[in-house]
Design an enzyme around this catalytic site. Structure first.
Site, short mmCIF file in Angstrom:
data_model
loop_
_atom_site.label_atom_id
_atom_site.label_comp_id
_atom_site.label_asym_id
_atom_site.label_seq_id
_atom_site.Cartn_x
_atom_site.Cartn_y
_atom_site.Cartn_z
N HIS A 157 0.83 -1.21 0.00
CA HIS A 157 0.00 0.00 0.00
C HIS A 157 0.86 1.26 0.00
O HIS A 157 2.05 1.19 0.27
CB HIS A 157 -0.92 0.01 1.22
CG HIS A 157 -0.22 -0.41 2.48
ND1 HIS A 157 -0.36 -1.67 3.02
CD2 HIS A 157 0.63 0.22 3.30
CE1 HIS A 157 0.37 -1.78 4.11
NE2 HIS A 157 1.00 -0.65 4.31
N ARG A 255 13.12 -5.69 3.48
CA ARG A 255 12.08 -6.40 4.21
C ARG A 255 10.79 -6.18 3.43
O ARG A 255 10.29 -5.04 3.35
CB ARG A 255 11.96 -5.85 5.63
CG ARG A 255 10.80 -6.44 6.44
CD ARG A 255 10.72 -5.71 7.78
NE ARG A 255 9.66 -6.20 8.65
CZ ARG A 255 8.40 -5.79 8.61
NH1 ARG A 255 8.00 -4.91 7.70
NH2 ARG A 255 7.53 -6.24 9.48
N ASP A 257 7.43 -5.91 3.26
CA ASP A 257 6.39 -5.73 4.27
C ASP A 257 5.07 -6.35 3.80
O ASP A 257 4.66 -6.18 2.65
CB ASP A 257 6.20 -4.23 4.52
CG ASP A 257 5.14 -3.94 5.55
OD1 ASP A 257 5.30 -4.41 6.69
OD2 ASP A 257 4.13 -3.28 5.21
N GLU A 299 8.18 -10.66 5.10
CA GLU A 299 7.44 -10.58 6.37
C GLU A 299 6.14 -11.35 6.19
O GLU A 299 5.18 -10.84 5.62
CB GLU A 299 7.13 -9.12 6.74
CG GLU A 299 6.57 -9.01 8.14
CD GLU A 299 5.33 -8.15 8.30
OE1 GLU A 299 4.83 -8.06 9.43
OE2 GLU A 299 4.85 -7.57 7.30
N ASP A 367 6.23 -4.89 16.29
CA ASP A 367 4.81 -5.25 16.28
C ASP A 367 4.41 -5.96 17.58
O ASP A 367 5.23 -6.22 18.45
CB ASP A 367 4.50 -6.11 15.06
CG ASP A 367 4.29 -5.26 13.80
OD1 ASP A 367 3.84 -4.10 13.93
OD2 ASP A 367 4.58 -5.75 12.70
C1 GLC Z 1 3.59 -4.94 8.74
C2 GLC Z 1 4.28 -4.09 9.76
C3 GLC Z 1 3.27 -3.42 10.63
C4 GLC Z 1 2.33 -2.59 9.77
C5 GLC Z 1 1.76 -3.41 8.63
C6 GLC Z 1 1.12 -2.55 7.60
O1 GLC Z 1 2.89 -5.97 9.30
O2 GLC Z 1 5.16 -4.87 10.52
O3 GLC Z 1 3.89 -2.63 11.61
O4 GLC Z 1 1.29 -2.11 10.56
O5 GLC Z 1 2.75 -4.14 7.96
O6 GLC Z 1 2.06 -1.89 6.81
#
Ligand code: GLC
Length: 618
Positions: A157, A255, A257, A299, A367
């Site tokens: 996003h 990373r 995400d 992730e 997180d």
């Molecule tokens: C990942 C991040 C988290 C964030 C989410 C949305 O899970 O670790 O902190 O809220 O992505 O970008």
């Protein structure tokens, strides 16, 4: 070890595969756009990074070396700005870190921005933190010190203040097609029937109505994070371009995400769709072609069977590294219950995996802790998964009678009885409560728990990650509650400013910070200097007669390590295997050989090395 290494594939074959995959998702004519972007990035790649590419092409599994110990941090909390991080680099060097994950640092809206995960410009550092030149200088400095730099690539996003979103809002159809937008609720409603919610209480629903555009936009995370439309080739090309741009500033690890969420299709959960794997494989190929020293960390905060496919196959690897989510949760479970059976079960599964699969092991991160335990195994052990989860989140919020922890609930959903937890490692281990109650004995136990959980992380196969502040036992920081932009999100409880006054005591062993820091630093050094911790080595489960004691072993090039971790507050006796002599790697007294039986004090741990050469089989 030949079979563990990447199959040698020619650049032409990589291009060919990239083209085929691209055309499986997008019209063939868009491929030129991607090629142009890759060519431009390749031409612009600085000579020093090309040299890094060359060296790492010769040693493609450089990230499996035992020296790779990492830390994740927010630049602004640690050093104010990127320049501030540079000024404090010696602090990181003192811990001999080799990997630094700088939390989101790209341009973002002021106010609510999900801790930087709402990106407004993928090619620009957030001005309060510095400039692109600062990021590049920081990468250079890290490289000089032997530190690899990781940053997030938030692919799923953008913030609603991104240029693309602004143009979409202003009615530009080209950019509306960068997002998933709909004129009415018909399709959003269809999605809602099968798509679960990420933040059911802090950001319910998966769509947001945008009045300026008069359309509904998909927002899986927060309303201000607009999901990108990967059905559109332009989106993929833009994001690949952003990755290459940042790689040319010196970033070594991306990373990825929230990667499971990238591709959306009505009637599905919009998680882990096959197209996501195609997208990740394409990113991997793009890196291998343009910047082969760069690696991808996925992730994927999901159950193990959903995580593993992101490593890809030996012929078509996807991510180089993935987070080991499950072990972390199992460790917290063992600490709350004094029962290591779920952790043992998890280790048995890890032991059976392909050795190419390398994880990032962590106990805390930015997180929350989500209680994703293996429910089938829980039932097999006679544990009710739902009630047990409730016990765990009550325990770590500190509400359960007798709990040593201090934390917060996160996204409590009364309807499903679900909740997660927030808090720093030290506070969850009892350091905060013991300090508040000025109870020395409890403080001693709490410090031991903190070290115990890290001793498991440092012993596991893969890259151990510290969360900044854990090395000195940083406590929860409740100041976020005063900030209206943050107060609703308890993850900010463990995102406090780095306590430099506490860090100043780090070498003083009379203080909790000193006790924690010295031992963590020692574990890091021992790990870095002991070959048995090599990432390509074996990890194997061991059984003890006592559920409170977790045991595991490592093997690599003729050396065997056996590790014992006492998750209870009582002393335990364990019998050492193989009638061998062991060298106690963590022993400071110098009497570092043992055989036969071993007594473990409360929350004590041992790493015992059996050197084949030094102690021939008896
Ligand atoms: C990942 C991040 C988290 C964030 C989410 C949305 O899970 O670790 O902190 O809220 O992505 O970008």
């Amino acid at each position: 070890m030949q079979h563990l290494e990447k199959p040698v594939v020619s650049p032409e074959e990589k291009w060919e595969e990239l083209k085929t995959l691209f055309e499986s998702l997008y019209p063939a004519e868009s491929f030129d756009d991607l090629c142009r972007k890759m060519k431009a990035a390749s031409d612009a790649r600085p000579a020093s990074l090309r040299e890094r590419d060359r060296l790492r092409t010769e040693n493609p599994l450089w990230y499996a070396e035992p020296s790779l110990v990492g830390m994740a941090m927010y630049s602004h909390l640690f050093g104010g700005t990127l320049g501030g991080v540079m000024e404090r680099i010696d602090y990181l060097a003192e811990l001999s870190l080799r990997y630094l994950h700088l939390m989101p640092l790209l341009d973002m809206p002021k106010g609510q921005n999900d801790g930087g995960y709402a990106v407004s410009d993928f090619k620009k550092v957030y001005p309060p933190l510095g400039t692109n030149e600062d990021l590049s200088a920081l990468c250079d400095l890290c490289h000089e010190k032997g530190i690899n730099v990781c940053i997030d690539l938030v692919l799923n996003h953008t913030s609603d203040e991104h240029e693309w979103a602004k143009k979409a809002r202003a009615g530009d159809e080209r950019y509306q097609d960068y997002y998933l937008t709909y004129p009415d609720q018909e399709i959003p409603n269809q999605f809602e029937q099968t798509v679960p919610q990420v933040f059911p209480s802090t950001a319910p629903g998966n769509f947001t109505f945008c009045p300026e555009m008069n359309r509904y936009v998909m927002t899986t995370f927060h309303a201000y994070q607009w999901d990108l439309n990967y059905h559109n080739p332009a989106v993929f090309c833009e994001m690949a371009d952003a990755l290459l741009f940042l790689a040319n500033l010196g970033v070594d690890v991306f990373r990825l995400d929230a990667v499971p969420y990238l591709f959306k299709e009505v009637g599905t959960s919009c998680r882990n769709l096959p197209q996501v794997h195609t997208l990740v494989r394409m990113l991997r190929l793009i890196c291998e072609i343009v910047c082969p020293s760069v690696i991808l960390l996925g992730e994927v905060v999901m159950a193990p069977h959903q995580v593993l496919p992101y490593f890809g196959s030996p012929d078509q690897p996807q991510c180089h590294l993935l987070y080991n989510v499950t072990t972390s949760v199992c460790i917290w479970n063992s600490l709350a219950t004094g029962d290591c059976r779920l952790l043992e079960h998890n280790l048995r599964q890890l032991a059976g995996l392909d050795r190419r699969f390398l994880f990032l092991n962590y106990i805390r991160c930015h997180d929350d802790i989500g209680w994703g335990l293996d429910e089938d195994e829980e039932r097999r052990l006679g544990i009710d998964p739902l009630l047990h989860k409730k016990y765990l989140y009550e325990f770590y919020s500190g509400r359960f009678p007798g709990s040593f922890a201090k934390g917060e609930l996160y996204n409590e959903d009364k309807a499903t009885m679900d909740a997660r937890n927030c808090g720093t490692c030290a506070s969850l281990c009892g350091v905060q409560q013991a300090l508040e109650e000025r109870d020395d004995l409890r403080l001693k136990m709490a410090v031991r728990r903190h070290l115990l959980v890290y001793s498991v992380i440092f012993a596991l196969r893969g890259i151990p990650m510290l969360y900044s502040g854990d090395e000195i036992g940083q406590l929860n920081d409740e100041r976020y509650l005063q900030d209206p932009d943050l107060a609703h999100d308890s993850r900010f409880l463990h995102r406090g400013a780095f306590p430099w006054e506490q860090a100043a005591q780090r070498l003083d062993r009379r203080t909790p910070a000193g006790k924690i820091y010295r031992e963590i630093r020692r574990m890091i050094r021992i790990r870095q200097n002991t070959n048995v911790f090599h990432g390509l080595g074996e990890i194997f489960p061991m059984t003890t007669m006592d559920h409170a004691v977790f045991a595991m072993g490592r093997r690599w090039q003729g050396e065997t390590l056996v590790c014992y971790f006492n998750f209870s507050g009582a002393a335990k006796l364990v019998e050492l295997p193989y009638k061998q002599h062991y060298c106690d790697l963590l022993d400071e007294t110098g009497q570092n050989s043992c055989q036969g039986e071993l007594t473990l004090g409360p929350y004590e741990y041992r790493w015992l090395l059996q050197k084949k050469e030094a102690f021939p089989h008896v």
